[in-house]
Write an enzyme that holds these catalytic residues in place. Sequence first.
Site, short mmCIF file in Angstrom:
data_model
loop_
_atom_site.label_atom_id
_atom_site.label_comp_id
_atom_site.label_asym_id
_atom_site.label_seq_id
_atom_site.Cartn_x
_atom_site.Cartn_y
_atom_site.Cartn_z
N HIS A 66 0.84 -1.19 0.00
CA HIS A 66 0.00 0.00 0.00
C HIS A 66 0.88 1.25 0.00
O HIS A 66 1.81 1.36 0.80
CB HIS A 66 -0.88 0.03 1.24
CG HIS A 66 -1.65 -1.23 1.48
ND1 HIS A 66 -2.02 -1.66 2.74
CD2 HIS A 66 -2.13 -2.17 0.62
CE1 HIS A 66 -2.69 -2.80 2.64
NE2 HIS A 66 -2.76 -3.14 1.37
N TYR A 129 3.50 2.23 13.66
CA TYR A 129 3.92 3.26 12.71
C TYR A 129 3.27 4.61 13.03
O TYR A 129 2.14 4.69 13.48
CB TYR A 129 3.62 2.85 11.27
CG TYR A 129 2.19 2.48 10.96
CD1 TYR A 129 1.34 3.40 10.34
CD2 TYR A 129 1.69 1.21 11.27
CE1 TYR A 129 0.03 3.06 10.04
CE2 TYR A 129 0.38 0.87 10.97
CZ TYR A 129 -0.44 1.80 10.34
OH TYR A 129 -1.75 1.47 10.05
#
Length: 470
Positions: A66, A129
């Site tokens: 992605h 993240y």
Amino acid sequence: MADGPVRPTTIPGLLLVDLTVHGDNRGWFKENWQREKMVAAGLPDFGPVQNNISFNDAVGTTRGIHAEPWDKYVSVATGRIFGAWVDLREGPSFGAVFTTEIAPGTAIFVPRGVGNAYQTLEPGTAYTYLVNDHWSPDAEYAFLNLADETAGIAWPIPLDEAELSEKDTRHPRLAEVAPIAPRKILVLGADGQVGRALRAQFGDQPRIEYATRDDLDLTSPAIAEARHWRDYSVIINAAAYTAVDAAETAAGRLAAWAVNATGPASLARIASTHGITLVHVSSDYVFDGTAEAPYREDAPLAPLGVYGQSKAAGDLAVVTAPRHYVVRTSWVIGDGANFVRTMASLAARGTDPTVVADQHGRLAFAADIARGIRHLLDTDAPFGVYNLTSSGPVRTWSEIAGEVYRLTGHDPGRVRPVSTAEYFAAAAGPIAARPEYSALRLSKIEATGFAPSDGDAALAAYLAEGTTNL
């Protein structure tokens, strides 16, 4: 940086970070993100706004590929992954691949548009993240199939034995991926002399937007919501209120401060929040004109009138943005109403003008200003304030007028020099004080490799082209 080096990879802007993990019999501790140290070591100051954690029970859980329109900083809290990244950005590195293992002692900075994927190598892996924008269903994403033959990623656990979502198996091959375009450049004041020159310099590329006040009002309280600002990399502010004498009236004072000070302050906040480079066109009027040599960029500000005061306030606001260029210029000549055009018209009509002879400076051609702005951006010149005018001798307005007469085939002796006081003696309305000396020192921008145009040659070329050049 105590946490180890920042290392480049085979994908531009994709950076590996070695983190120090402090362990003892109780477990371990690490600084996963420490802004001051990591920026000093070479990571971008990317301004994270969200922290996400993806927990994975089983070995072989595979997610991706992605690419999102924001930056991402990836590490693991527990466990270990095999990470794979594919550049899905428009440009020469499109399709480049990088793979590595990530454990608690390693992090990776993933720039906007680089496809991100991982496969867990240990049970109970927590993948974490930071991102610098909030997720939006309206954002432009790119996806690549995990099994793409061109990328040829050597997954440690074959994909037919791994845990994948059905959606990830349906992503396109590389040949069918629409690359993610670069962040955009927004030019404000696009209908002015510098704005038109910027359009000529940058052209009508899809990633360049040009806005007039009708398109985007700098003075609007809602400007922070006027665009999805994270989509922009650069704002060039060529908008200004330049009616120097009208600025001395009650209405003009409000307008000058709104456009020249409040507007740039709003842009500085936007640029600071979203990591945008802000370019702001300033003026010699921020100085009082008492110098005896060309002004340096760091000369004290001492504006004489409302226009200069509002421009100085705008400069002070813009320099608070971490990524800024203040381009200070003077006596602008481009496509639009200006002094050179007026003198050429008077010469052609047989008029013998009176022209001020006690103000000294240099012309700045709008094409030069636009070229200089592009140079600063293209070369990643150090952020700061830069003077930018044409080069050559310092002259008075009357001397320049005489040169316009000469170059257009008329007698320069027809120009009658007068003092500023004489020129405005019969004026009915308020008259702003003008700096008597406006020349700007050019050595700082020249040190970046930029060569300003010779003023005499540029004036001759401008007139030879019928005063229609930019």
